[in-house]
Design an enzyme around this catalytic site. Structure first.
Site, PDB file in Angstrom:
ATOM      1  N   HIS A 382       0.820  -1.210   0.000  1.00 21.04           N
ATOM      2  CA  HIS A 382       0.000   0.000   0.000  1.00 21.04           C
ATOM      3  C   HIS A 382       0.861   1.270   0.000  1.00 21.04           C
ATOM      4  O   HIS A 382       0.354   2.373  -0.256  1.00 21.04           O
ATOM      5  CB  HIS A 382      -0.925   0.008   1.226  1.00 21.04           C
ATOM      6  CG  HIS A 382      -2.244   0.671   0.987  1.00 21.04           C
ATOM      7  ND1 HIS A 382      -2.428   1.622   0.008  1.00 21.04           N
ATOM      8  CD2 HIS A 382      -3.446   0.541   1.603  1.00 21.04           C
ATOM      9  CE1 HIS A 382      -3.680   2.047   0.028  1.00 21.04           C
ATOM     10  NE2 HIS A 382      -4.325   1.404   0.992  1.00 21.04           N
ATOM     11  N   ASP A 386      -2.238   2.376  -4.481  1.00 25.65           N
ATOM     12  CA  ASP A 386      -3.489   2.738  -3.823  1.00 25.65           C
ATOM     13  C   ASP A 386      -4.536   1.670  -4.108  1.00 25.65           C
ATOM     14  O   ASP A 386      -4.396   0.860  -5.035  1.00 25.65           O
ATOM     15  CB  ASP A 386      -3.982   4.095  -4.332  1.00 25.65           C
ATOM     16  CG  ASP A 386      -3.037   5.225  -3.950  1.00 25.65           C
ATOM     17  OD1 ASP A 386      -2.371   5.097  -2.899  1.00 25.65           O
ATOM     18  OD2 ASP A 386      -2.942   6.208  -4.707  1.00 25.65           O
TER      19      ASP A 386
END
Length: 411
Positions: A382, A386
Protein backbone atom coordinates in the site's frame (compact mmCIF):
# COMPACT_ATOMS: atom_id res chain seq x y z
CA UNK A 1 48.85 -35.78 -7.76
CA UNK A 2 46.74 -34.19 -5.01
CA UNK A 3 43.98 -31.80 -6.12
CA UNK A 4 41.90 -29.54 -3.90
CA UNK A 5 38.14 -30.00 -4.09
CA UNK A 6 36.55 -26.58 -3.65
CA UNK A 7 33.04 -25.35 -3.06
CA UNK A 8 31.51 -23.59 -6.08
CA UNK A 9 31.92 -19.85 -6.51
CA UNK A 10 28.80 -18.35 -4.98
CA UNK A 11 27.13 -15.27 -6.47
CA UNK A 12 27.15 -12.03 -4.50
CA UNK A 13 23.65 -12.68 -3.15
CA UNK A 14 24.81 -15.92 -1.44
CA UNK A 15 27.13 -15.51 1.54
CA UNK A 16 27.88 -19.15 2.32
CA UNK A 17 26.62 -22.72 2.01
CA UNK A 18 26.31 -25.91 4.02
CA UNK A 19 27.78 -29.30 3.16
CA UNK A 20 24.61 -31.34 2.64
CA UNK A 21 25.72 -34.81 1.52
CA UNK A 22 29.04 -36.46 0.73
CA UNK A 23 28.37 -39.12 -1.91
CA UNK A 24 31.87 -40.58 -1.66
CA UNK A 25 33.91 -41.76 1.31
CA UNK A 26 37.68 -41.26 1.81
CA UNK A 27 39.55 -43.88 -0.16
CA UNK A 28 36.64 -44.51 -2.54
CA UNK A 29 37.26 -44.66 -6.29
CA UNK A 30 35.71 -41.84 -8.36
CA UNK A 31 35.31 -41.31 -12.06
CA UNK A 32 35.48 -38.00 -13.89
CA UNK A 33 32.31 -35.89 -13.49
CA UNK A 34 30.95 -38.24 -10.82
CA UNK A 35 29.07 -36.50 -8.00
CA UNK A 36 31.23 -35.98 -4.90
CA UNK A 37 29.31 -33.63 -2.62
CA UNK A 38 26.19 -31.43 -2.49
CA UNK A 39 26.52 -27.88 -1.18
CA UNK A 40 23.21 -26.39 -0.05
CA UNK A 41 22.77 -22.60 -0.16
CA UNK A 42 19.85 -20.35 0.71
CA UNK A 43 18.45 -20.81 -2.78
CA UNK A 44 19.78 -23.93 -4.52
CA UNK A 45 21.75 -27.14 -4.05
CA UNK A 46 25.05 -27.00 -5.92
CA UNK A 47 26.85 -30.17 -7.00
CA UNK A 48 30.62 -30.63 -6.88
CA UNK A 49 31.90 -33.21 -9.36
CA UNK A 50 35.14 -35.18 -9.56
CA UNK A 51 37.59 -33.29 -11.83
CA UNK A 52 39.26 -36.48 -13.17
CA UNK A 53 39.44 -40.19 -12.41
CA UNK A 54 40.97 -40.87 -9.02
CA UNK A 55 40.27 -41.32 -5.32
CA UNK A 56 38.78 -39.03 -2.69
CA UNK A 57 41.62 -39.09 -0.19
CA UNK A 58 40.37 -36.72 2.52
CA UNK A 59 37.22 -34.87 3.57
CA UNK A 60 38.04 -31.50 5.15
CA UNK A 61 34.45 -30.28 5.56
CA UNK A 62 32.07 -32.98 6.83
CA UNK A 63 28.30 -32.87 6.39
CA UNK A 64 26.72 -29.96 8.24
CA UNK A 65 29.77 -27.68 8.09
CA UNK A 66 29.36 -24.15 6.72
CA UNK A 67 31.61 -23.32 3.77
CA UNK A 68 32.44 -20.09 1.99
CA UNK A 69 32.67 -19.45 -1.72
CA UNK A 70 35.50 -21.48 -3.32
CA UNK A 71 36.59 -22.87 0.07
CA UNK A 72 38.46 -26.20 0.04
CA UNK A 73 36.18 -29.02 1.21
CA UNK A 74 38.30 -32.07 0.40
CA UNK A 75 41.43 -33.51 -1.19
CA UNK A 76 41.33 -35.59 -4.36
CA UNK A 77 44.12 -37.90 -5.49
CA UNK A 78 44.27 -37.78 -9.26
CA UNK A 79 44.86 -41.08 -11.06
CA UNK A 80 45.02 -43.11 -7.84
CA UNK A 81 43.18 -46.37 -7.36
CA UNK A 82 41.14 -47.45 -4.38
CA UNK A 83 43.42 -50.28 -3.27
CA UNK A 84 41.96 -50.41 0.18
CA UNK A 85 38.44 -50.51 -1.17
CA UNK A 86 39.33 -53.25 -3.65
CA UNK A 87 40.98 -55.37 -1.02
CA UNK A 88 38.04 -54.97 1.32
CA UNK A 89 35.72 -56.11 -1.42
CA UNK A 90 37.92 -59.13 -2.07
CA UNK A 91 37.98 -59.99 1.62
CA UNK A 92 34.24 -59.69 1.78
CA UNK A 93 33.79 -62.01 -1.17
CA UNK A 94 36.01 -64.62 0.49
CA UNK A 95 33.88 -64.69 3.62
CA UNK A 96 30.92 -67.08 3.98
CA UNK A 97 27.63 -65.77 2.70
CA UNK A 98 25.70 -63.95 5.40
CA UNK A 99 22.26 -65.15 6.37
CA UNK A 100 20.97 -61.64 5.61
CA UNK A 101 19.59 -61.24 2.11
CA UNK A 102 21.91 -59.04 0.02
CA UNK A 103 18.86 -57.35 -1.47
CA UNK A 104 18.32 -55.66 1.90
CA UNK A 105 21.66 -53.84 1.75
CA UNK A 106 21.33 -50.07 1.86
CA UNK A 107 21.41 -48.68 -1.71
CA UNK A 108 22.85 -45.31 -2.73
CA UNK A 109 20.10 -42.66 -2.94
CA UNK A 110 20.25 -39.16 -4.32
CA UNK A 111 19.36 -36.44 -1.76
CA UNK A 112 15.96 -35.82 -3.38
CA UNK A 113 15.22 -39.56 -3.53
CA UNK A 114 16.22 -40.07 0.11
CA UNK A 115 13.98 -37.23 1.28
CA UNK A 116 10.98 -38.52 -0.68
CA UNK A 117 11.52 -42.12 0.46
CA UNK A 118 11.78 -41.05 4.11
CA UNK A 119 8.68 -38.84 3.85
CA UNK A 120 6.64 -41.68 2.36
CA UNK A 121 8.08 -44.29 4.75
CA UNK A 122 9.57 -46.43 1.98
CA UNK A 123 12.25 -48.99 2.76
CA UNK A 124 15.35 -47.87 0.85
CA UNK A 125 16.36 -51.44 0.08
CA UNK A 126 13.02 -52.09 -1.64
CA UNK A 127 13.59 -49.46 -4.35
CA UNK A 128 15.16 -50.55 -7.63
CA UNK A 129 17.77 -48.00 -8.72
CA UNK A 130 18.18 -47.16 -12.41
CA UNK A 131 20.85 -44.47 -12.00
CA UNK A 132 24.56 -44.84 -12.59
CA UNK A 133 25.98 -47.71 -10.57
CA UNK A 134 22.53 -48.65 -9.28
CA UNK A 135 21.97 -45.22 -7.73
CA UNK A 136 18.34 -44.59 -6.73
CA UNK A 137 16.90 -41.42 -8.26
CA UNK A 138 13.75 -39.53 -7.36
CA UNK A 139 12.08 -40.95 -10.47
CA UNK A 140 12.79 -44.45 -9.12
CA UNK A 141 10.95 -43.58 -5.89
CA UNK A 142 7.98 -42.17 -7.82
CA UNK A 143 7.90 -45.28 -10.02
CA UNK A 144 8.09 -47.52 -6.93
CA UNK A 145 5.01 -45.82 -5.47
CA UNK A 146 3.06 -45.83 -8.75
CA UNK A 147 3.72 -49.55 -9.25
CA UNK A 148 2.34 -50.30 -5.79
CA UNK A 149 5.62 -51.28 -4.18
CA UNK A 150 5.88 -51.67 -0.40
CA UNK A 151 5.70 -48.27 1.31
CA UNK A 152 6.31 -49.28 4.91
CA UNK A 153 9.92 -48.79 5.86
CA UNK A 154 11.85 -51.42 7.77
CA UNK A 155 11.77 -49.47 11.06
CA UNK A 156 8.02 -48.93 10.73
CA UNK A 157 7.43 -52.60 9.97
CA UNK A 158 9.45 -53.62 12.99
CA UNK A 159 7.37 -51.40 15.23
CA UNK A 160 4.20 -53.34 14.45
CA UNK A 161 5.78 -56.78 14.91
CA UNK A 162 5.02 -58.80 18.07
CA UNK A 163 7.05 -57.69 21.05
CA UNK A 164 8.52 -61.18 21.54
CA UNK A 165 10.14 -61.15 18.09
CA UNK A 166 11.34 -57.54 18.23
CA UNK A 167 15.13 -57.24 18.04
CA UNK A 168 17.08 -55.69 20.88
CA UNK A 169 17.53 -51.94 20.65
CA UNK A 170 20.98 -50.43 21.06
CA UNK A 171 21.44 -48.55 24.31
CA UNK A 172 22.26 -45.33 22.44
CA UNK A 173 19.02 -45.40 20.42
CA UNK A 174 16.05 -43.40 21.78
CA UNK A 175 13.22 -45.59 23.04
CA UNK A 176 9.65 -44.30 22.85
CA UNK A 177 6.54 -45.71 24.46
CA UNK A 178 3.05 -45.36 23.07
CA UNK A 179 2.27 -43.32 19.95
CA UNK A 180 3.44 -39.86 21.06
CA UNK A 181 6.63 -39.90 19.01
CA UNK A 182 8.49 -36.70 18.21
CA UNK A 183 11.13 -36.12 15.60
CA UNK A 184 13.45 -33.12 15.46
CA UNK A 185 15.26 -32.31 12.21
CA UNK A 186 17.21 -29.19 11.27
CA UNK A 187 15.45 -26.73 8.97
CA UNK A 188 16.95 -26.66 5.49
CA UNK A 189 18.76 -23.48 4.52
CA UNK A 190 16.20 -22.84 1.79
CA UNK A 191 13.23 -23.15 4.14
CA UNK A 192 14.98 -20.99 6.75
CA UNK A 193 15.67 -18.33 4.13
CA UNK A 194 12.09 -18.43 2.85
CA UNK A 195 10.81 -18.04 6.42
CA UNK A 196 13.12 -15.08 6.97
CA UNK A 197 12.02 -13.34 3.77
CA UNK A 198 8.31 -13.88 4.49
CA UNK A 199 8.67 -12.30 7.92
CA UNK A 200 10.62 -9.39 6.41
CA UNK A 201 7.90 -8.87 3.81
CA UNK A 202 5.23 -8.56 6.49
CA UNK A 203 7.36 -6.28 8.64
CA UNK A 204 8.68 -3.94 5.94
CA UNK A 205 5.65 -3.48 3.67
CA UNK A 206 2.19 -2.02 4.22
CA UNK A 207 0.60 -5.18 2.88
CA UNK A 208 -3.07 -5.31 1.97
CA UNK A 209 -5.11 -7.92 0.04
CA UNK A 210 -8.02 -7.36 -2.32
CA UNK A 211 -10.25 -10.12 -3.69
CA UNK A 212 -12.40 -10.82 -6.71
CA UNK A 213 -13.95 -13.85 -8.36
CA UNK A 214 -13.70 -15.08 -11.91
CA UNK A 215 -15.92 -17.24 -14.08
CA UNK A 216 -13.54 -19.85 -15.48
CA UNK A 217 -16.06 -21.29 -17.95
CA UNK A 218 -14.77 -19.37 -21.03
CA UNK A 219 -11.16 -20.41 -20.44
CA UNK A 220 -12.18 -23.99 -19.64
CA UNK A 221 -14.23 -24.25 -22.84
CA UNK A 222 -11.39 -22.79 -24.91
CA UNK A 223 -8.92 -25.18 -23.33
CA UNK A 224 -11.20 -28.19 -23.84
CA UNK A 225 -11.68 -27.27 -27.51
CA UNK A 226 -8.01 -26.92 -28.40
CA UNK A 227 -6.01 -28.87 -25.80
CA UNK A 228 -5.49 -31.96 -27.99
CA UNK A 229 -4.44 -29.95 -31.05
CA UNK A 230 -2.27 -27.73 -28.86
CA UNK A 231 -0.43 -30.67 -27.29
CA UNK A 232 0.04 -32.37 -30.66
CA UNK A 233 1.53 -29.25 -32.21
CA UNK A 234 3.65 -27.93 -29.34
CA UNK A 235 4.44 -31.07 -27.35
CA UNK A 236 3.18 -29.62 -24.05
CA UNK A 237 -0.18 -29.69 -22.32
CA UNK A 238 -2.31 -26.57 -22.28
CA UNK A 239 -2.89 -25.60 -18.65
CA UNK A 240 -4.57 -22.69 -16.93
CA UNK A 241 -1.34 -21.06 -15.72
CA UNK A 242 -0.37 -19.82 -19.18
CA UNK A 243 -3.69 -18.00 -19.51
CA UNK A 244 -3.13 -16.30 -16.16
CA UNK A 245 0.44 -15.35 -17.07
CA UNK A 246 -0.69 -13.77 -20.35
CA UNK A 247 -3.53 -11.96 -18.56
CA UNK A 248 -1.08 -10.62 -15.98
CA UNK A 249 1.31 -9.45 -18.69
CA UNK A 250 -1.44 -7.45 -20.36
CA UNK A 251 -2.69 -6.08 -17.02
CA UNK A 252 0.85 -5.07 -16.03
CA UNK A 253 1.22 -3.19 -19.31
CA UNK A 254 -1.97 -1.26 -18.61
CA UNK A 255 -1.07 -0.63 -14.95
CA UNK A 256 2.73 -0.21 -14.87
CA UNK A 257 2.81 0.86 -11.23
CA UNK A 258 1.87 -2.71 -10.23
CA UNK A 259 5.03 -3.83 -12.04
CA UNK A 260 7.17 -1.31 -10.17
CA UNK A 261 9.15 -1.62 -6.94
CA UNK A 262 10.39 0.64 -4.16
CA UNK A 263 14.14 1.26 -3.81
CA UNK A 264 14.77 3.54 -0.86
CA UNK A 265 12.94 6.77 -1.67
CA UNK A 266 12.71 5.95 -5.38
CA UNK A 267 10.09 4.10 -7.41
CA UNK A 268 11.61 1.84 -10.06
CA UNK A 269 9.36 1.26 -13.09
CA UNK A 270 10.27 -1.85 -15.08
CA UNK A 271 9.76 -1.79 -18.84
CA UNK A 272 9.50 -5.57 -18.98
CA UNK A 273 7.41 -8.25 -17.32
CA UNK A 274 9.44 -10.95 -15.57
CA UNK A 275 6.88 -13.07 -13.75
CA UNK A 276 7.80 -15.45 -10.96
CA UNK A 277 5.79 -18.65 -10.57
CA UNK A 278 5.74 -20.10 -7.05
CA UNK A 279 6.60 -23.82 -7.09
CA UNK A 280 6.46 -26.20 -4.13
CA UNK A 281 9.43 -28.56 -3.82
CA UNK A 282 10.69 -31.08 -1.27
CA UNK A 283 13.11 -28.46 0.06
CA UNK A 284 10.58 -25.65 0.32
CA UNK A 285 8.94 -22.94 -1.75
CA UNK A 286 10.91 -21.67 -4.74
CA UNK A 287 9.95 -18.98 -7.25
CA UNK A 288 11.61 -19.44 -10.66
CA UNK A 289 11.16 -16.49 -13.01
CA UNK A 290 9.73 -16.43 -16.52
CA UNK A 291 11.81 -13.81 -18.36
CA UNK A 292 10.36 -11.39 -20.90
CA UNK A 293 6.91 -12.96 -20.74
CA UNK A 294 5.59 -10.25 -23.05
CA UNK A 295 7.43 -12.07 -25.87
CA UNK A 296 6.36 -15.61 -24.88
CA UNK A 297 3.53 -17.61 -26.41
CA UNK A 298 1.21 -19.86 -24.40
CA UNK A 299 3.27 -22.85 -25.53
CA UNK A 300 6.53 -21.16 -24.45
CA UNK A 301 5.06 -20.43 -21.02
CA UNK A 302 3.75 -23.98 -20.53
CA UNK A 303 7.06 -25.52 -21.61
CA UNK A 304 9.09 -23.27 -19.30
CA UNK A 305 6.81 -23.87 -16.31
CA UNK A 306 7.05 -27.62 -16.88
CA UNK A 307 10.85 -27.37 -17.08
CA UNK A 308 11.01 -25.32 -13.88
CA UNK A 309 8.70 -27.74 -12.08
CA UNK A 310 10.93 -30.71 -12.91
CA UNK A 311 14.07 -28.82 -11.93
CA UNK A 312 12.50 -27.78 -8.63
CA UNK A 313 11.62 -31.37 -7.71
CA UNK A 314 15.15 -32.52 -8.63
CA UNK A 315 16.82 -29.60 -6.82
CA UNK A 316 18.41 -28.44 -10.07
CA UNK A 317 17.19 -24.85 -10.26
CA UNK A 318 20.00 -22.35 -10.73
CA UNK A 319 20.33 -19.11 -8.80
CA UNK A 320 19.98 -17.10 -12.00
CA UNK A 321 16.62 -18.79 -12.62
CA UNK A 322 15.24 -17.60 -9.27
CA UNK A 323 16.57 -14.04 -9.08
CA UNK A 324 14.81 -10.93 -10.28
CA UNK A 325 11.16 -10.91 -11.18
CA UNK A 326 8.74 -7.99 -11.18
CA UNK A 327 5.52 -9.81 -10.27
CA UNK A 328 4.62 -13.22 -8.83
CA UNK A 329 1.77 -15.71 -9.30
CA UNK A 330 1.04 -18.32 -6.63
CA UNK A 331 -1.38 -21.16 -7.29
CA UNK A 332 -2.65 -22.67 -4.06
CA UNK A 333 -5.60 -24.12 -5.93
CA UNK A 334 -3.58 -27.16 -7.00
CA UNK A 335 -3.62 -28.22 -3.33
CA UNK A 336 -7.32 -27.45 -2.88
CA UNK A 337 -7.10 -23.96 -1.36
CA UNK A 338 -10.36 -22.05 -1.82
CA UNK A 339 -9.14 -18.69 -0.51
CA UNK A 340 -5.90 -17.28 0.89
CA UNK A 341 -3.90 -14.08 1.31
CA UNK A 342 -0.53 -14.48 -0.45
CA UNK A 343 2.55 -12.77 1.00
CA UNK A 344 4.64 -10.40 -1.10
CA UNK A 345 7.91 -11.51 -2.66
CA UNK A 346 10.20 -8.50 -1.98
CA UNK A 347 11.11 -6.18 -3.59
CA UNK A 348 8.04 -6.76 -5.74
CA UNK A 349 4.97 -4.69 -4.97
CA UNK A 350 2.24 -7.22 -5.75
CA UNK A 351 1.47 -10.93 -5.94
CA UNK A 352 -1.53 -12.73 -7.42
CA UNK A 353 -3.02 -15.77 -5.67
CA UNK A 354 -4.96 -18.34 -7.72
CA UNK A 355 -7.27 -20.82 -6.01
CA UNK A 356 -9.41 -23.88 -6.52
CA UNK A 357 -12.03 -23.87 -9.29
CA UNK A 358 -15.34 -24.77 -7.69
CA UNK A 359 -18.87 -24.99 -9.07
CA UNK A 360 -21.14 -22.46 -7.39
CA UNK A 361 -24.63 -21.06 -8.06
CA UNK A 362 -24.31 -17.61 -9.64
CA UNK A 363 -26.87 -15.02 -10.71
CA UNK A 364 -26.62 -14.49 -14.50
CA UNK A 365 -29.11 -12.16 -16.20
CA UNK A 366 -31.61 -12.67 -13.42
CA UNK A 367 -31.28 -16.46 -13.46
CA UNK A 368 -29.30 -18.88 -11.30
CA UNK A 369 -26.59 -20.86 -13.12
CA UNK A 370 -23.99 -23.30 -11.84
CA UNK A 371 -20.61 -21.93 -12.95
CA UNK A 372 -16.97 -22.93 -12.30
CA UNK A 373 -15.76 -20.04 -10.16
CA UNK A 374 -12.33 -19.15 -8.80
CA UNK A 375 -11.46 -16.62 -6.12
CA UNK A 376 -8.51 -14.36 -6.97
CA UNK A 377 -6.50 -12.65 -4.26
CA UNK A 378 -4.01 -9.86 -4.88
CA UNK A 379 -1.74 -8.74 -2.06
CA UNK A 380 0.03 -5.43 -2.65
CA UNK A 381 2.26 -2.88 -0.97
CA UNK A 382 0.00 0.00 0.00
CA UNK A 383 3.02 2.31 0.20
CA UNK A 384 3.19 2.20 -3.61
CA UNK A 385 -0.24 1.07 -4.75
CA UNK A 386 -3.49 2.74 -3.82
CA UNK A 387 -6.65 0.68 -3.49
CA UNK A 388 -8.04 2.02 -6.77
CA UNK A 389 -4.97 0.88 -8.75
CA UNK A 390 -4.89 -2.55 -7.13
CA UNK A 391 -8.60 -3.20 -7.59
CA UNK A 392 -8.54 -1.94 -11.20
CA UNK A 393 -5.60 -4.24 -11.96
CA UNK A 394 -7.43 -7.26 -10.55
CA UNK A 395 -10.62 -6.35 -12.43
CA UNK A 396 -8.55 -6.16 -15.65
CA UNK A 397 -7.33 -9.74 -15.11
CA UNK A 398 -10.91 -10.84 -14.45
CA UNK A 399 -12.17 -9.22 -17.68
CA UNK A 400 -9.37 -10.68 -19.78
CA UNK A 401 -9.91 -14.22 -18.51
CA UNK A 402 -13.69 -14.13 -18.69
CA UNK A 403 -13.35 -13.05 -22.34
CA UNK A 404 -10.00 -14.45 -23.61
CA UNK A 405 -10.50 -12.80 -27.03
CA UNK A 406 -9.67 -9.48 -25.32
CA UNK A 407 -6.03 -10.58 -25.03
CA UNK A 408 -5.84 -11.16 -28.80
CA UNK A 409 -7.71 -8.02 -29.76
CA UNK A 410 -6.02 -5.80 -27.13
CA UNK A 411 -9.36 -4.38 -25.94
Amino acid sequence: MATEIKAPTFPESVADGTVATWHKKPGEQCHRDELLVDIETDKVVLEVLAPVDGVLSEILKPEGDVVLSSEVVGIFEEGASAGASSSSVADASAQPTSSVDSSLEEPILSPAARRMADEKGIDHAAIAGTGKGGRVTKEDVVRHVEEGGPVVSAPAAASVAPAASAPKVEATAPVFSGERVEKRVPMTRLRARVAERLVQAQQNAAMLTTFNEINMKPVMELRAQYKDVFEKRHGVRLGFMSFFVKACVEALRRHPVVNASIDGNDIVYHGYQDIGVAVSSDRGLVVPVLRDTENMSLADIEAKIREYGKKAMDGKLGIDEMTGGTFTISNGGVFGSLLSTPILNPPQSAILGMHKIQDRPMAVNGKVEILPMMYLAMSYDHRLLDGKEAVTFLVTIKELLEDPARMLLDV
